[in-house]
Write an enzyme that holds these catalytic residues in place. Structure first.
Site, PDB file in Angstrom:
ATOM      1  CG  ASP B  25       1.519   5.706   2.132  1.00 57.34           C
ATOM      2  OD1 ASP B  25       2.412   4.945   2.095  1.00 57.34           O
ATOM      3  OD2 ASP B  25       0.961   5.510   1.351  1.00 57.34           O
ATOM      4  CE  LYS B  87       7.182   0.506   2.759  1.00 57.15           C
ATOM      5  NZ  LYS B  87       6.221   1.462   2.582  1.00 57.15           N
ATOM      6  CD  GLU B 184       3.049   0.968   4.166  1.00 53.84           C
ATOM      7  OE1 GLU B 184       1.992   0.023   3.063  1.00 53.84           O
ATOM      8  OE2 GLU B 184       3.771   1.130   4.588  1.00 53.84           O
ATOM      9  CG  ASP B 206      -1.728  -1.858   1.484  1.00 52.88           C
ATOM     10  OD1 ASP B 206      -1.736  -1.580   0.325  1.00 52.88           O
ATOM     11  OD2 ASP B 206      -1.363  -1.807   2.666  1.00 52.88           O
TER      12      ASP B 206
END
Lengths: 172, 625
Positions: B25, B87, B184, B206
């Protein structure tokens, strides 16, 4: 690659009315065997074959799941092109109906009236259901020209529904 | 020294040995690595027992690279060289991001992916992410005791093609074999679904550090079918920190602060946010570099008010996803919360209120994605797993082409199940036209300028024909990683057109190769330096031993023998003390071997002598043989 008959692919009779549960379970069965996830460590040739089978299965599943696309596909198997850019003749009353819908969408969008749009969505949904009932009969009795009319209407109604959803999304 | 023979990794593996595969992850704030051992998915911890690796990379003055907690601790001292939340920059240009509050020296790359100038040179977000992946790879290989066969790396479901490609490139730079890029929320659904034997329609909500995803999935007998996904790839827990940060500045009437103080206060803001999860108010105190003192108290009520627009921003994509799946709230069996930011009570309340049911929180929201990715990695690597797992995922954003007038024509609609291929036919506009350019875009909007430019293709080698006669079929394929590829063919002549791909964002193949090469030569230089150091250490310990031996037992040798040994000692010493540029580990090793050979007889004689010495004056009974 020879073109696959979507009904044969899912072991379904070539009819308009179909058992969605069988479609779903057979689709999943094919994907369980052919999905690229099953071939991550396989040779490039096997990977390519898996990619092709999985892609075809997805395309076939989407086509048969949607009543409008399914009807158009059934017609195409009989050599009839339902949606043709040069020939989209519609009965006058349906054209009127379509124009009314479009105007209603525009008005509701300008008035930011989501509930009217949702009502329209439902109204067209009900009209679509009754068209599907007619299509069952038309295909059963092989009345292809009537079926072509109904298919065009159904596909146009899908487009109107998509436009309504787009409008609702804009207003959200 | 051929006593320990260690076989090449992978080569000694028994045919049906468990293959080492991990799920990673790669998060905005924290990253994790997990694997399936004895049928159970578990997160791998570092030497200090931490499961999380802060996604922070610091380029140190001595050329080293620090990743994780120590880098995070240094962020407010050295903000320009300590990259956090890389990211957010993946597959993005400078115009796509909010550069305020960012302490970095950005390099504008003419609409290409942005870069950051650090003391270690100019770094792309891909290289920064690769450092995080390397750290996790090392952790996994150390903990599992072998080389990894591959990894499943998770990406936000709402990542576009450029962001996905950037992630895959980062993995390649880190030396990881990517088995699959996995969304994800889908990974979370796998972990939750298998853990709870869930069947039915579920929503995964999420909210991570920097991204928000909502996915609607149908779970049935080990098949996880994504019905629709939506989200915001620039909305996350970080944004809540920023709201608090701005509030602090406003409350304490501070002047605009420098980069160090910005990082300091953002850290304080994050701590306050976390504190407010279980407390009614948070005290925020800090002394800035200017000497100004910050001392404010933030209540839960104030925090909720500050962030209510952010919470609302998650609900619009939620509605869209439900609508795309043609589902109502009543159809949803459960809502699984994923991501550290879903610990905030106002999020839980908003979700409960929207779905008219309490969200499911029985799996750790920080770990659930990595755990699910590990399960998928285990299956993909070919290890037998109990469940017959199949994931059917979708493309999050429509793919289209630029047409006349700057409009976008959709080729592949959003939420289409992957893999998918669609063909579109084009024709020429002018007589004798042999080339045409095609612009691929991703997004839902109608205008080219409102969508993301993915690539421009040039089709060349079209046979000259009259206008409109050529029929060029362009096929767009999106694979199970959600990545696009394009091929083209002129149908009438069956000529395969050449495609020149220029990715609008992301790296070209040459850039990647160059990075791999420079990474390789750096690694090669490191290896040589290490070999030299080792050779010197070996040589010096041998010299030391021989000098001692000569002092003790020099009488065992003839003058001639001593002379030869002295020559070899001098030669070795000359090699060890050669100038930095000339120092050569091989030369040292050769000289060491020569000295070893010259002293072989001496060693044998010393052995005999020492045995005689040890035996002298002892009878057999006393000997411990």
């Amino acid at each position: 690659m020879p073109s696959t008959n979507y009904f044969e692919l899912f072991k379904l009779p070539q009819t308009f009315s179909l058992d969605v549960a069988i479609l779903e379970s057979n689709y999943r069965k094919i994907q369980s065997e052919s999905h690229p996830d099953r071939f991550v460590t396989a040779s490039p040739a096997e990977k390519l074959a898996s990619m092709q089978t999985a892609t075809t299965a997805n395309e076939a599943y989407q086509t048969l799941k949607s009543p409008g696309l399914r009807a158009a596909y059934l017609l195409s198997l009989q050599g009839v092109t339902a949606i043709d850019e040069k020939n989209n003749q519609m009965p006058a009353d349906f054209l009127m109906q379509q124009m009314e819908w479009r105007e209603a969408i525009e008005d509701a969008e300008n008035a930011s009236d989501v509930s009217t749009l949702e009502n329209l969505l439902e109204e067209i949904g009900i009209a679509g259901k009754s068209l599907q009932e007619s299509l069952k009969n038309q295909f059963q009795h092989n009345h292809l020209s009537e079926a072509t009319d109904s298919t065009r209407k159904l596909i146009f109604m899908d487009k109107v529904r998509a436009d309504i959803l787009k409008s609702i999304e804009k207003l959200d | 020294m051929a006593l320990l023979q260690i076989s090449e990794p992978g080569q000694s593996a028994a045919p049906h040995q468990h293959k080492l595969a991990v799920g990673i992850d790669l998060g905005t704030t924290n990253s994790l690595v997990a694997t399936v051992r004895s049928g159970l998915s578990s997160v791998l911890i570092d030497d200090d027992g931490h499961a999380l690796l802060p996604s922070v990379v610091r380029y140190l003055p001595d050329g080293d690279i620090d990743v994780g907690y120590s880098a995070q601790a240094a962020q407010s001292q050295d903000p320009a060289n300590t990259i956090i939340s890389a990211k957010r920059f993946m597959g993005r240009g400078l115009k796509d991001i909010d550069v305020s509050l960012q302490p970095y020296h950005f390099v504008d790359n003419n609409n290409e992916m942005l870069q950051i100038e650090t003391r270690a040179g100019i770094k792309s977000p891909i290289e920064v992410s690769a450092e995080i992946l390397k750290a996790l790879k090392n952790r996994a290989e150390k903990s599992l005791g072998g080389e990894l066969v591959g990894a499943v790396i998770t990406v936000p479901a709402y990542f576009d093609d450029a962001q996905r490609q950037a992630t895959k490139d980062a993995a390649r730079l880190a030396g990881l074999n990517v088995l699959r890029l996995l969304n994800e929320p889908t990974a979370a659904a796998v972990a939750y679904g298998l853990d709870n034997a869930a069947e039915g329609t579920y929503v995964i909500y999420d909210l991570g550090g920097g991204t928000f995803d909502i996915s609607v999935l149908k779970l049935s007998k080990g098949v996880f079918e994504v019905l629709a996904t939506n989200g915001d790839s620039a909305l996350g827990g970080d944004d809540f920190d920023r709201r608090i940060f701005c509030w602090i500045l406003e409350q304490s009437k501070c002047k605009p602060v420098n980069a160090q103080d910005t990082r300091l206060l953002l850290t304080k803001a994050r701590e306050a946010k976390e504190w407010l999860t279980d407390h009614a108010s948070a005290q925020i105190t800090s002394i800035l570099s200017t000497g100004e003192v910050v001392n404010v108290s933030l209540s839960t009520k104030q925090f909720n008010e500050l962030t209510q627009t952010l919470v609302a921003k998650t609900l619009a994509p939620t509605k869209k996803a439900l609508r795309d799946a043609s589902l109502d709230i009543e159809d949803i069996k459960g809502v699984v919360l994923v991501g550290g930011a879903t610990r905030m009570p106002q999020i839980r309340l908003a979700v409960a209120d929207f779905f008219k049911q309490s969200p499911l929180t029985n799996l750790d929201p920080d770990k659930i994605v990595a755990l699910g990715a590990a399960i998928q990695a285990n299956t993909l690597a070919g290890n037998k797993s109990g469940a017959d797992l199949l994931l059917l995922d979708v493309i999050p954003l429509s793919l289209g082409l630029e047409t006349m007038g700057g409009l976008v024509e959709k080729i592949i609609p959003r939420n289409a199940t992957l893999p998918i291929a669609r063909a579109q036919e084009f024709t020429t506009f002018k007589d004798g036209q042999t080339a045409m350019s095609i612009h691929v875009l991703q997004g839902e909007r109608e205008l080219v300028s409102d969508c993301r430019s993915l690539a421009r293709f040039e089709l060349r080698g079209i046979p000259p024909m009259v206008a409109g006669a050529a029929r060029i079929r362009v096929t767009f394929t999106v694979d199970a990683d959600g990545l696009l590829s394009v091929s083209a063919r002129e149908i009438a002549s069956n000529v395969e057109a050449n495609i020149v791909v220029k990715p609008s964002y992301g790296l070209s193949e040459e850039q990647i190769l160059a990075m791999l090469k420079s990474g390789f030569s750096a690694a090669e230089a490191d290896k040589q330096a290490r070999a030299l150091a080792e050779a010197k250490v070996d040589a010096e310990s041998l010299l030391e031993a021989i000098k001692n031996a000569l002092q003790q037992d020099g009488h065992l040798l003839s003058l001639n023998e001593i002379k030869t040994i002295r020559e070899k000692i001098d030669a070795l010493q000359a090699n060890i003390h050669a100038g930095a540029g000339d120092a050569n580990s091989n030369a040292i090793i050769r000289a060491t071997e020569a000295l070893n050979a010259a002293t072989e007889n001496f060693a044998a004689r010393r052995m005999d002598a020492s045995v005689s010495r040890a035996l002298a004056g002892k009878n057999l009974e006393n000997l411990n043989l």
